[in-house]
Design an enzyme around this catalytic site. Structure first.
Site, PDB file in Angstrom:
ATOM      1  N   ASP A  52       0.880  -1.210  -0.247  1.00  0.00           N
ATOM      2  CA  ASP A  52      -0.108  -0.116  -0.134  1.00  0.00           C
ATOM      3  C   ASP A  52       0.711   1.136   0.030  1.00  0.00           C
ATOM      4  O   ASP A  52       0.608   2.257   0.823  1.00  0.00           O
ATOM      5  CB  ASP A  52      -1.030   0.104   1.076  1.00  0.00           C
ATOM      6  CG  ASP A  52      -2.210   0.809   1.065  1.00  0.00           C
ATOM      7  OD1 ASP A  52      -2.497   1.233  -0.095  1.00  0.00           O
ATOM      8  OD2 ASP A  52      -2.590   1.422   2.339  1.00  0.00           O
ATOM      9  N   LYS A  67       2.108   4.727  -1.226  1.00  0.00           N
ATOM     10  CA  LYS A  67       1.708   5.912  -1.598  1.00  0.00           C
ATOM     11  C   LYS A  67       1.993   6.974  -0.830  1.00  0.00           C
ATOM     12  O   LYS A  67       2.603   6.948   0.113  1.00  0.00           O
ATOM     13  CB  LYS A  67       0.051   5.795  -1.757  1.00  0.00           C
ATOM     14  CG  LYS A  67      -0.636   5.810  -0.238  1.00  0.00           C
ATOM     15  CD  LYS A  67      -2.048   5.184  -0.470  1.00  0.00           C
ATOM     16  CE  LYS A  67      -2.749   4.863   1.001  1.00  0.00           C
ATOM     17  NZ  LYS A  67      -4.159   4.774   1.069  1.00  0.00           N
ATOM     18  N   ASN A  83       1.329   7.750   2.616  1.00  0.00           N
ATOM     19  CA  ASN A  83       1.936   6.703   3.280  1.00  0.00           C
ATOM     20  C   ASN A  83       3.619   7.122   3.761  1.00  0.00           C
ATOM     21  O   ASN A  83       4.244   6.039   4.258  1.00  0.00           O
ATOM     22  CB  ASN A  83       1.716   5.161   3.189  1.00  0.00           C
ATOM     23  CG  ASN A  83       0.157   4.771   3.613  1.00  0.00           C
ATOM     24  OD1 ASN A  83      -0.541   5.402   4.376  1.00  0.00           O
ATOM     25  ND2 ASN A  83      -0.434   3.943   3.148  1.00  0.00           N
ATOM     26  N   ASP A 113       2.295   2.761   7.813  1.00  0.00           N
ATOM     27  CA  ASP A 113       0.698   2.289   7.652  1.00  0.00           C
ATOM     28  C   ASP A 113       1.122   0.670   7.003  1.00  0.00           C
ATOM     29  O   ASP A 113       1.279   0.674   5.877  1.00  0.00           O
ATOM     30  CB  ASP A 113       0.111   2.911   6.684  1.00  0.00           C
ATOM     31  CG  ASP A 113      -1.108   3.729   7.375  1.00  0.00           C
ATOM     32  OD1 ASP A 113      -0.815   3.704   8.607  1.00  0.00           O
ATOM     33  OD2 ASP A 113      -1.749   4.255   6.681  1.00  0.00           O
ATOM     34  N   THR A 152      -4.297   0.619  -2.486  1.00  0.00           N
ATOM     35  CA  THR A 152      -5.353   1.834  -3.133  1.00  0.00           C
ATOM     36  C   THR A 152      -5.290   1.529  -4.626  1.00  0.00           C
ATOM     37  O   THR A 152      -3.990   1.516  -5.066  1.00  0.00           O
ATOM     38  CB  THR A 152      -4.453   3.053  -2.601  1.00  0.00           C
ATOM     39  OG1 THR A 152      -4.515   3.170  -1.158  1.00  0.00           O
ATOM     40  CG2 THR A 152      -5.433   4.212  -2.863  1.00  0.00           C
TER      41      THR A 152
END
Length: 532
Positions: free
Chosen positions: A300, A302, A305, A321, A340
């Site tokens: 995840d 991105k 994060n 995260d 995401t």
């Protein structure tokens, strides 16, 4: 009557003006905020009665941001022989302690600092000269000796101490909300003894909604994140202070970062320079390489994060995260579709829970982050109507704006292309990224190495302790909180702008972003054949 009317009007007007002036003169310009009170202690078997007279005020209101006690005449409370017993007064310093509260910030705690030689005590524990401590509601303040109890502090501003288990509120002061998302909320908290700031991520455990379990709050997923966070120790990965596991929720205390999210930095500046991107991106790649070496795939990655330690250009990067991360052993593969959507790798979308994918998905996500850093808009989006989001990603058809990419170097474009390669076996590896010609900047490499060496964590720096604390909740019912502590000797970074909850959706510029950019000539989808 007609001649008397003007006089009557004048008299009435004068009376109204007089009343108005009187009202203005006697109305205070502002109503002061009483944020706390110091109640005078009374004689008790457990302490010495320090007051010389019974006529002393019952309490002292705290209005100004600072309150001092001592023998000096410029103190707010002057310790005189006429008020305090002489054998106590002689041991009080000229400035014995100072109490401060920052009224400009919501839910800021009260801080007491010991300035004395003979000691200031909170609930019988000595603070120590020059040391500070958070002053909590109903704390007992003693001077010169733990038994000389002079005040009981009453906090008149609302805080959230009663909304967390006592094992937490005993150690941390719960302040304002920093962020909120799908599966948790993040609070700013203060360690009461050290006055250091942390972020506390609160994740409520599974609740049934319409008969279905909320997967984001699955206890197994929560503990998976905790286990991962406990297992990693790297300068470019967010550090976990300790974890509290109660029946209702899990409370994860994390270090804070001053620079906020990479997402916010990009949106504020529009896009980042190649030099600054290279500096940040090298740290991101090193962090992900460390995770992969530990058998962990983030899944995840991105800009939301990726956190920055400071607002300056020499900021350390921290990845956070890990709720979607997974340990990957030699015989372990990932099949679930998670992450995401805008940053998902093609193999995740095509797996459909059947086929497997590996840690290469993080390289793709890094490629999307790299793309966004350089040009400030997303390579894939459901707002691009030509193709569905899934088709864009599966076919590697990213949106290419000549206007935005025209100032970017050829090597940066080629590196982006190699990260956003659909075929996993042809996609660039982390080691190849670090050795790529675009990454070979001597100044950047030295700056990053300097930052990492300053933050390096020794093997014996932390140790893990696990214990259960049984206390009574606010209703008098027993509660058990499992405390998983990471005790560190190093200092943590401070911040007020950290959000490690599952974020609500955020949007960057999704189009080419330039009103003057002719979509028919300047925008195109690119995959294997990069348009330069």
């Amino acid at each position: 009557m007609a001649e008397e009317l003007p006089d009557c009007e004048n008299t009435q007007t004068q009376t109204q003006n007089s009343q108005l002036e009187w009202s203005q003169q006697n109305t205070p310009s502002y109503i002061p905020t009483i944020w706390g009170r110091l109640y005078s202690t009374k004689a008790a078997k457990t302490g010495k009665h320090c007051w010389k007279t019974e006529n002393n005020p019952e309490y002292y209101d705290l209005i100004e941001p600072e309150f001092t006690l001592g023998r000096a005449l410029n103190c707010n409370f002057v310790a005189k022989n006429s008020v305090i017993k002489e054998n106590i007064t002689r041991n009080v310093s000229k400035q014995h302690f100072i109490i401060r509260r920052d009224m400009s910030e919501s839910l800021c705690p009260t801080i007491i600092t010991d300035l004395s030689y003979n000691g200031t005590f909170i609930n019988g524990e000595k603070i120590g000269k020059g040391n500070s401590q958070v002053l909590d509601d109903n704390d007992i303040i003693s001077v010169t000796h733990e038994l000389v109890k002079i005040f009981i502090f009453k906090d008149l501003l609302k805080n959230e101490q009663d909304k967390v288990p006592k094992a937490i509120s005993k150690k941390y002061y719960i302040s304002r909300t920093l962020g909120q998302g799908a599966c948790g909320i993040v609070k700013l908290v203060y360690n009461k003894l050290k006055c250091t700031k942390y972020a506390m991520k609160i994740i409520k455990k599974s609740r049934l909604t319409n008969g279905q379990m909320n997967n984001l709050n699955d206890p197994q997923k929560i503990m998976n994140e905790i286990n991962i966070m406990k297992s990693v120790r790297h300068p470019c990965i967010i550090s976990t202070e300790e974890v509290f596991d109660s029946q209702e929720a899990v409370y994860i205390v994390l270090e804070l970062m001053q620079g906020g999210e990479l997402f916010d930095r990009i949106t504020k500046q529009g896009h980042l320079t190649e030099h600054f991107t290279r500096f940040l991106f090298r740290q991101m790649v090193l962090a992900v390489k460390y995770l992969h070496s530990r058998g962990i795939t983030h899944r995840d990655l991105k800009p939301e994060n990726v956190l920055l330690e400071s607002k300056g250009d020499d900021s350390l990067v921290k990845i956070t995260d890990f709720g979607l991360s997974k340990f990957v052993g030699e015989d372990s593969f990932m099949k679930t579709m998670c992450g995401t959507p805008l940053y998902l790798a093609p193999e995740v979308l095509t797996a459909n829970g059947q086929r497997c994918y590996g840690p290469e998905v993080d390289v793709w996500s890094l490629g999307v982050i790299f793309f966004v850093c350089l040009v400030g808009y997303l390579p894939f989006s459901s707002d691009y109507k030509d193709l569905s989001l899934k088709d864009q990603i599966v076919n590697g058809r990213y949106r290419f704006s000549h206007t935005h990419w025209k100032g970017i170097s050829l090597q940066a474009k080629l590196l982006m292309k190699r990260m956003l390669t659909v075929q996993v076996e042809r996609r660039i590896t982390l080691n190849q990224i670090l050795n790529h010609i675009w990454m070979q900047d001597h100044d950047v490499i030295l700056r990053v190495e300097k930052l990492l060496s300053q933050k390096v964590l020794l093997k014996d720096m932390t140790h893990l302790t696990l214990s259960s604390k049984s206390t009574d909740d606010e209703n008098g019912n027993p509660e058990t909180v499992t405390v998983i502590s990471l005790v560190a000797t190093g200092k943590r970074a401070l911040s007020d702008s950290f959000n490690s909850a599952e974020p609500l959706p955020k949007k960057l510029r999704i189009g080419s972003g330039d009103k003057h950019d002719d979509s028919t000539t300047s925008n195109s989808y690119c995959s294997d054949d990069l348009i330069i």
